[in-house]
Design a protein around this motif. Structure first.
Motif, PDB file in Angstrom:
ATOM      1  N   THR A   1       0.833  -1.207   0.000  1.00  0.00           N
ATOM      2  CA  THR A   1       0.000   0.000   0.000  1.00  0.00           C
ATOM      3  C   THR A   1       0.867   1.255   0.000  1.00  0.00           C
ATOM      4  O   THR A   1       0.599   2.204  -0.746  1.00  0.00           O
ATOM      5  N   GLU A   2       1.912   1.237   0.821  1.00  0.00           N
ATOM      6  CA  GLU A   2       2.820   2.379   0.863  1.00  0.00           C
ATOM      7  C   GLU A   2       3.567   2.522  -0.461  1.00  0.00           C
ATOM      8  O   GLU A   2       3.768   3.626  -0.956  1.00  0.00           O
ATOM      9  N   GLN A   3       3.945   1.400  -1.043  1.00  0.00           N
ATOM     10  CA  GLN A   3       4.621   1.428  -2.342  1.00  0.00           C
ATOM     11  C   GLN A   3       3.705   2.046  -3.394  1.00  0.00           C
ATOM     12  O   GLN A   3       4.125   2.867  -4.191  1.00  0.00           O
ATOM     13  N   ASP A   4       2.421   1.655  -3.382  1.00  0.00           N
ATOM     14  CA  ASP A   4       1.460   2.215  -4.333  1.00  0.00           C
ATOM     15  C   ASP A   4       1.352   3.729  -4.178  1.00  0.00           C
ATOM     16  O   ASP A   4       1.311   4.464  -5.171  1.00  0.00           O
ATOM     17  N   ALA A   5       1.303   4.194  -2.931  1.00  0.00           N
ATOM     18  CA  ALA A   5       1.185   5.631  -2.668  1.00  0.00           C
ATOM     19  C   ALA A   5       2.417   6.387  -3.174  1.00  0.00           C
ATOM     20  O   ALA A   5       2.295   7.446  -3.800  1.00  0.00           O
ATOM     21  N   TRP A   6       3.607   5.847  -2.889  1.00  0.00           N
ATOM     22  CA  TRP A   6       4.840   6.482  -3.371  1.00  0.00           C
ATOM     23  C   TRP A   6       4.893   6.463  -4.901  1.00  0.00           C
ATOM     24  O   TRP A   6       5.226   7.466  -5.535  1.00  0.00           O
ATOM     25  N   LEU A   7       4.594   5.332  -5.480  1.00  0.00           N
ATOM     26  CA  LEU A   7       4.631   5.184  -6.937  1.00  0.00           C
ATOM     27  C   LEU A   7       3.712   6.206  -7.592  1.00  0.00           C
ATOM     28  O   LEU A   7       4.118   6.926  -8.516  1.00  0.00           O
ATOM     29  N   LEU A   8       2.490   6.299  -7.104  1.00  0.00           N
ATOM     30  CA  LEU A   8       1.523   7.236  -7.662  1.00  0.00           C
ATOM     31  C   LEU A   8       1.980   8.681  -7.482  1.00  0.00           C
ATOM     32  O   LEU A   8       1.895   9.489  -8.411  1.00  0.00           O
ATOM     33  N   ALA A   9       2.495   9.021  -6.306  1.00  0.00           N
ATOM     34  CA  ALA A   9       2.952  10.394  -6.049  1.00  0.00           C
ATOM     35  C   ALA A   9       4.107  10.780  -6.969  1.00  0.00           C
ATOM     36  O   ALA A   9       4.116  11.877  -7.548  1.00  0.00           O
ATOM     37  N   VAL A  10       5.076   9.881  -7.144  1.00  0.00           N
ATOM     38  CA  VAL A  10       6.234  10.181  -7.996  1.00  0.00           C
ATOM     39  C   VAL A  10       5.813  10.276  -9.460  1.00  0.00           C
ATOM     40  O   VAL A  10       6.221  11.202 -10.174  1.00  0.00           O
ATOM     41  N   VAL A  11       4.976   9.347  -9.905  1.00  0.00           N
ATOM     42  CA  VAL A  11       4.519   9.362 -11.304  1.00  0.00           C
ATOM     43  C   VAL A  11       3.750  10.640 -11.600  1.00  0.00           C
ATOM     44  O   VAL A  11       3.978  11.296 -12.619  1.00  0.00           O
ATOM     45  N   ARG A  12       2.838  11.005 -10.715  1.00  0.00           N
ATOM     46  CA  ARG A  12       2.043  12.224 -10.922  1.00  0.00           C
ATOM     47  C   ARG A  12       2.926  13.464 -10.974  1.00  0.00           C
ATOM     48  O   ARG A  12       2.767  14.307 -11.851  1.00  0.00           O
ATOM     49  N   GLN A  13       3.852  13.566 -10.027  1.00  0.00           N
ATOM     50  CA  GLN A  13       4.687  14.762  -9.976  1.00  0.00           C
ATOM     51  C   GLN A  13       5.632  14.822 -11.175  1.00  0.00           C
ATOM     52  O   GLN A  13       5.843  15.890 -11.740  1.00  0.00           O
ATOM     53  N   ALA A  14       6.195  13.691 -11.576  1.00  0.00           N
ATOM     54  CA  ALA A  14       7.081  13.674 -12.750  1.00  0.00           C
ATOM     55  C   ALA A  14       6.294  14.075 -13.998  1.00  0.00           C
ATOM     56  O   ALA A  14       6.801  14.828 -14.841  1.00  0.00           O
ATOM     57  N   ALA A  15       5.060  13.611 -14.116  1.00  0.00           N
ATOM     58  CA  ALA A  15       4.222  13.980 -15.270  1.00  0.00           C
ATOM     59  C   ALA A  15       3.923  15.483 -15.258  1.00  0.00           C
ATOM     60  O   ALA A  15       3.974  16.138 -16.310  1.00  0.00           O
ATOM     61  N   LEU A  16       3.634  16.034 -14.077  1.00  0.00           N
ATOM     62  CA  LEU A  16       3.377  17.470 -13.978  1.00  0.00           C
ATOM     63  C   LEU A  16       4.606  18.291 -14.374  1.00  0.00           C
ATOM     64  O   LEU A  16       4.490  19.299 -15.066  1.00  0.00           O
ATOM     65  N   ILE A  17       5.772  17.845 -13.938  1.00  0.00           N
ATOM     66  CA  ILE A  17       7.006  18.561 -14.264  1.00  0.00           C
ATOM     67  C   ILE A  17       7.271  18.498 -15.767  1.00  0.00           C
ATOM     68  O   ILE A  17       7.627  19.499 -16.389  1.00  0.00           O
ATOM     69  N   LYS A  18       7.089  17.327 -16.360  1.00  0.00           N
ATOM     70  CA  LYS A  18       7.295  17.200 -17.805  1.00  0.00           C
ATOM     71  C   LYS A  18       6.291  18.050 -18.576  1.00  0.00           C
ATOM     72  O   LYS A  18       6.638  18.699 -19.555  1.00  0.00           O
ATOM     73  N   GLU A  19       5.041  18.060 -18.116  1.00  0.00           N
ATOM     74  CA  GLU A  19       4.014  18.884 -18.754  1.00  0.00           C
ATOM     75  C   GLU A  19       4.373  20.358 -18.640  1.00  0.00           C
ATOM     76  O   GLU A  19       4.251  21.118 -19.605  1.00  0.00           O
ATOM     77  N   ARG A  20       4.838  20.770 -17.461  1.00  0.00           N
ATOM     78  CA  ARG A  20       5.251  22.161 -17.261  1.00  0.00           C
ATOM     79  C   ARG A  20       6.393  22.526 -18.218  1.00  0.00           C
ATOM     80  O   ARG A  20       6.401  23.600 -18.819  1.00  0.00           O
ATOM     81  N   ASP A  21       7.368  21.614 -18.366  1.00  0.00           N
ATOM     82  CA  ASP A  21       8.499  21.873 -19.258  1.00  0.00           C
ATOM     83  C   ASP A  21       8.053  21.973 -20.718  1.00  0.00           C
ATOM     84  O   ASP A  21       8.547  22.812 -21.468  1.00  0.00           O
ATOM     85  N   ILE A  22       7.108  21.116 -21.118  1.00  0.00           N
ATOM     86  CA  ILE A  22       6.589  21.158 -22.491  1.00  0.00           C
ATOM     87  C   ILE A  22       5.848  22.471 -22.733  1.00  0.00           C
ATOM     88  O   ILE A  22       6.012  23.110 -23.775  1.00  0.00           O
ATOM     89  N   LEU A  23       5.037  22.885 -21.763  1.00  0.00           N
ATOM     90  CA  LEU A  23       4.312  24.152 -21.902  1.00  0.00           C
ATOM     91  C   LEU A  23       5.275  25.342 -21.957  1.00  0.00           C
ATOM     92  O   LEU A  23       5.064  26.278 -22.730  1.00  0.00           O
ATOM     93  N   ALA A  24       6.321  25.318 -21.158  1.00  0.00           N
ATOM     94  CA  ALA A  24       7.315  26.397 -21.178  1.00  0.00           C
ATOM     95  C   ALA A  24       8.033  26.442 -22.529  1.00  0.00           C
ATOM     96  O   ALA A  24       8.280  27.524 -23.074  1.00  0.00           O
ATOM     97  N   GLN A  25       8.344  25.265 -23.059  1.00  0.00           N
ATOM     98  CA  GLN A  25       8.992  25.206 -24.370  1.00  0.00           C
ATOM     99  C   GLN A  25       8.055  25.741 -25.448  1.00  0.00           C
ATOM    100  O   GLN A  25       8.480  26.520 -26.319  1.00  0.00           O
ATOM    101  N   ALA A  26       6.787  25.359 -25.412  1.00  0.00           N
ATOM    102  CA  ALA A  26       5.812  25.854 -26.385  1.00  0.00           C
ATOM    103  C   ALA A  26       5.660  27.366 -26.266  1.00  0.00           C
ATOM    104  O   ALA A  26       5.570  28.079 -27.275  1.00  0.00           O
ATOM    105  N   GLU A  27       5.665  27.865 -25.043  1.00  0.00           N
ATOM    106  CA  GLU A  27       5.555  29.303 -24.822  1.00  0.00           C
ATOM    107  C   GLU A  27       6.749  30.042 -25.414  1.00  0.00           C
ATOM    108  O   GLU A  27       6.595  31.098 -26.033  1.00  0.00           O
TER     109      GLU A  27
END
Length: 170
Positions: free
Chosen positions: A90-116
């Motif tokens: 359960t703890e592994q699932d929580a960590w996995l989900l938190a890291v995946v979500r945050q990494a996706a947000l960071i990549k999305e932010r970088d893509i948006l900054a590049q597009a801008e």
């Protein structure tokens, strides 16, 4: 994601698989907006004193995978693969989900900054071309070689002035 006052999204105790591929080091792990921080094992040269902290930039994270054991997950980045183990699945699932979500947000932010940046450069080029065109209108040859609307406006003005001059002088 909601962070606490220190900017942490998640923190806790996990185990880090060491370079020998067999030994585990109990470490403190902190997920913040841009990095996954983890404590390093004590250095033998430092007299067994703590090894400090290191981090993996989430923008460098290629993928996050579940490990062989349900309590493990792997962080694959440009610098290599890091395996972490939680106390429970359960703890592994929580960590996995938190890291995946945050990494996706960071990549999305970088893509948006590049597009801008790309759009800003295109707008700068376009506005520079328009400024050059407008600046050319301060000379007769610029008006005559400019767009059809500029030539027509100049002709209308010239005809109006000519008509006014001939009506007033005749």
């Amino acid at each position: 994601p909601v962070s606490d006052a220190a900017g942490q999204l998640r923190s806790g105790a996990l185990e880090l698989l060491l370079g020998d591929g067999e030994s585990w080091h109990a470490c403190t792990v902190i997920l913040d907006e841009d990095h996954l921080w983890y404590s390093l094992p004590p250095s033998a040269e430092g007299g067994g004193v703590g090894g400090g902290m290191a981090s993996v930039a989430l923008c460098d994270c290629d993928k996050v995978l579940e490990g062989a054991d349900k309590r493990q997950f792997q962080l694959v980045s440009k610098s290599g693969t890091m395996t972490l183990r939680a106390k429970s699945g359960t703890e592994q699932d929580a960590w996995l989900l938190a890291v995946v979500r945050q990494a996706a947000l960071i990549k999305e932010r970088d893509i948006l900054a590049q597009a801008e940046r790309i759009l800003a450069n295109l707008e700068l080029k376009r506005s520079s071309q328009q400024c050059a065109c407008v600046e050319s209108f301060d000379r007769l040859e610029g008006v005559l070689s400019g767009p059809q609307q500029a030539r027509q406006l100049f002709l209308d003005f010239a005809c109006g002035e000519h008509a006014a001059a001939t009506a007033g002088g005749g």
